[in-house]
Scaffold this motif. Structure first.
Motif, PDB file in Angstrom:
ATOM      1  N   ARG A 157       0.837  -1.207   0.000  1.00 25.22           N
ATOM      2  CA  ARG A 157       0.000   0.000   0.000  1.00 25.22           C
ATOM      3  C   ARG A 157       0.869   1.254   0.000  1.00 25.22           C
ATOM      4  O   ARG A 157       0.590   2.226  -0.719  1.00 25.22           O
ATOM      5  N   ALA A 158       1.945   1.239   0.797  1.00 24.22           N
ATOM      6  CA  ALA A 158       2.831   2.411   0.874  1.00 24.22           C
ATOM      7  C   ALA A 158       3.480   2.693  -0.470  1.00 24.22           C
ATOM      8  O   ALA A 158       3.600   3.854  -0.882  1.00 24.22           O
ATOM      9  N   GLU A 159       3.904   1.649  -1.174  1.00 25.90           N
ATOM     10  CA  GLU A 159       4.514   1.866  -2.484  1.00 25.90           C
ATOM     11  C   GLU A 159       3.490   2.417  -3.475  1.00 25.90           C
ATOM     12  O   GLU A 159       3.785   3.339  -4.242  1.00 25.90           O
ATOM     13  N   ASN A 160       2.305   1.842  -3.463  1.00 24.42           N
ATOM     14  CA  ASN A 160       1.275   2.271  -4.420  1.00 24.42           C
ATOM     15  C   ASN A 160       0.802   3.698  -4.154  1.00 24.42           C
ATOM     16  O   ASN A 160       0.418   4.419  -5.077  1.00 24.42           O
ATOM     17  N   THR A 161       0.837   4.119  -2.901  1.00 30.19           N
ATOM     18  CA  THR A 161       0.440   5.484  -2.554  1.00 30.19           C
ATOM     19  C   THR A 161       1.412   6.502  -3.138  1.00 30.19           C
ATOM     20  O   THR A 161       1.019   7.555  -3.660  1.00 30.19           O
ATOM     21  N   ASN A 162       2.709   6.166  -3.069  1.00 29.54           N
ATOM     22  CA  ASN A 162       3.763   6.999  -3.674  1.00 29.54           C
ATOM     23  C   ASN A 162       3.643   8.468  -3.252  1.00 29.54           C
ATOM     24  O   ASN A 162       3.747   9.385  -4.067  1.00 29.54           O
ATOM     25  N   SER A 163       3.412   8.668  -1.958  1.00 28.76           N
ATOM     26  CA  SER A 163       3.313  10.022  -1.415  1.00 28.76           C
ATOM     27  C   SER A 163       4.660  10.425  -0.812  1.00 28.76           C
ATOM     28  O   SER A 163       5.559   9.594  -0.689  1.00 28.76           O
ATOM     29  N   PRO A 164       4.822  11.686  -0.427  1.00 30.51           N
ATOM     30  CA  PRO A 164       6.085  12.098   0.200  1.00 30.51           C
ATOM     31  C   PRO A 164       6.421  11.285   1.451  1.00 30.51           C
ATOM     32  O   PRO A 164       7.591  11.145   1.807  1.00 30.51           O
ATOM     33  N   ALA A 165       5.390  10.762   2.108  1.00 30.51           N
ATOM     34  CA  ALA A 165       5.630   9.992   3.336  1.00 30.51           C
ATOM     35  C   ALA A 165       5.867   8.504   3.059  1.00 30.51           C
ATOM     36  O   ALA A 165       6.123   7.739   3.989  1.00 30.51           O
ATOM     37  N   SER A 166       5.791   8.088   1.799  1.00 28.37           N
ATOM     38  CA  SER A 166       5.884   6.670   1.479  1.00 28.37           C
ATOM     39  C   SER A 166       7.171   6.024   1.981  1.00 28.37           C
ATOM     40  O   SER A 166       7.154   4.936   2.568  1.00 28.37           O
TER      41      SER A 166
END
Length: 304
Positions: A157-166
């Motif tokens: 999920r963190a990779e797919n979100t690809n946000s600054p906080a990822s």
């Protein structure tokens, strides 16, 4: 072994190596530092067996269904349900097969995600599965499966979100995963129950680390502080092969990796592996593979 001396596949090159005929293969913008995917969506596109290779990143495979066979150095491991296989960066590996019904996760990550200002190096040194010579196989209990799967899904999920906080989330979840696995990484499960087994494993580990600098059984015996005769006797007892045969196996693995991944000429590869006479190297390679180095290099280029 100095990583600058050897050809290493970076994450972009890994995609070509693993999915040479799959144009739709994709990863996220984080790929150079981290990537995770489901085995069931990728296994049908991997042209097994994969050629020997080394890479710039650590990786692991977690099997929840089916089985796979990978090597770490000269040691082959076939793993099945609820089992991890870890491979540290720069360690040579082959990947023989993965059953079509395989399910689980593949993940690679740059260890600097954890070591640069996030985790003290002493913490990671206590995790044998992350070490160059550590036991790569971890089988978890059924009770641990739920928490482990939850962490892997959060990494996905963190990779797919690809946000600054990822990246921060990925660091936290990786450390949580390794902490969850630590109780199952039993040092007693590692090779070394008796002297012959221990010396043989040390020899194999030394071959993986020093194959470009040391080219004789005597040189490795000196490194391990044993006589060549004793080293040969230990290796023969444990593997049924001589120390020289085992050295030849590592030379062959490295030759294949160099022929596949580097732009070195056959003469340069021969010299790098301690075979100063290219014709002698060609005879050696043909004896072991029924192919010439030139034919293997051409087939590797055509298959990449």
């Amino acid at each position: 072994m100095n990583p600058k001396q050897i050809p290493l596949l970076n994450p972009a090159a890994l995609g070509v190596h693993h999915f040479s005929a799959w144009a739709e293969w994709q990863t996220s913008a984080l790929n150079n530092l981290f990537h995770i995917n489901r085995l069931e969506t990728h296994v049908g596109h991997i042209p097994f067996p994969l050629a020997p290779h080394r890479k710039t990143v650590h990786d692991f495979v977690f099997i929840t269904k089916g089985s796979t066979k990978r090597s770490k150095g000269l040691d082959e491991h076939e793993i099945g349900d609820n089992t991890f296989f870890f491979l540290p960066a720069t360690q040579i590996t082959t990947h023989e097969f993965m059953t079509p019904d395989a399910e689980g996760f593949y993940c690679h990550f740059d260890i600097e995600l954890l070591t640069k200002g996030f985790v003290h190096s002493g913490v990671l040194s206590q995790l044998p599965f992350l070490q160059f010579t550590g036991n790569p196989v971890i089988r978890i209990s059924p009770e641990a499966l739920g928490p482990v799967l939850h962490i892997l899904q959060q990494l996905e999920r963190a990779e797919n979100t690809n946000s600054p906080a990822s990246l921060d989330l990925i660091r936290v979840y990786l450390l949580a995963l390794f902490t969850e696995l630590k109780p199952f990484a039993n040092p007693d499960a590692q090779p070394g129950k008796n002297a012959a087994v221990r010396i043989t494993q040390l020899y194999k580990d030394a071959l993986a680390q020093h194959i470009y600098e040391k080219h004789s059984v005597a040189a490795y015996a000196e490194l391990l502080a044993v006589s060549p005769n004793h080293l040969n006797k230990c290796v023969k007892t444990v593997t049924g092969k001589s120390a020289q045969d085992t050295l030849d196996e590592m030379v062959l693995l490295e030759a294949k990796a160099l022929l596949k991944q580097s732009t070195l000429t056959i003469s340069e590869i021969a010299f790098k592996l301690g075979k100063e006479d290219p014709s002698s190297f060609s005879r050696f390679f043909r004896l072991k593979t029924n192919s010439t180095p030139k034919a293997y290099k051409l087939s590797a280029i055509e298959g990449s």
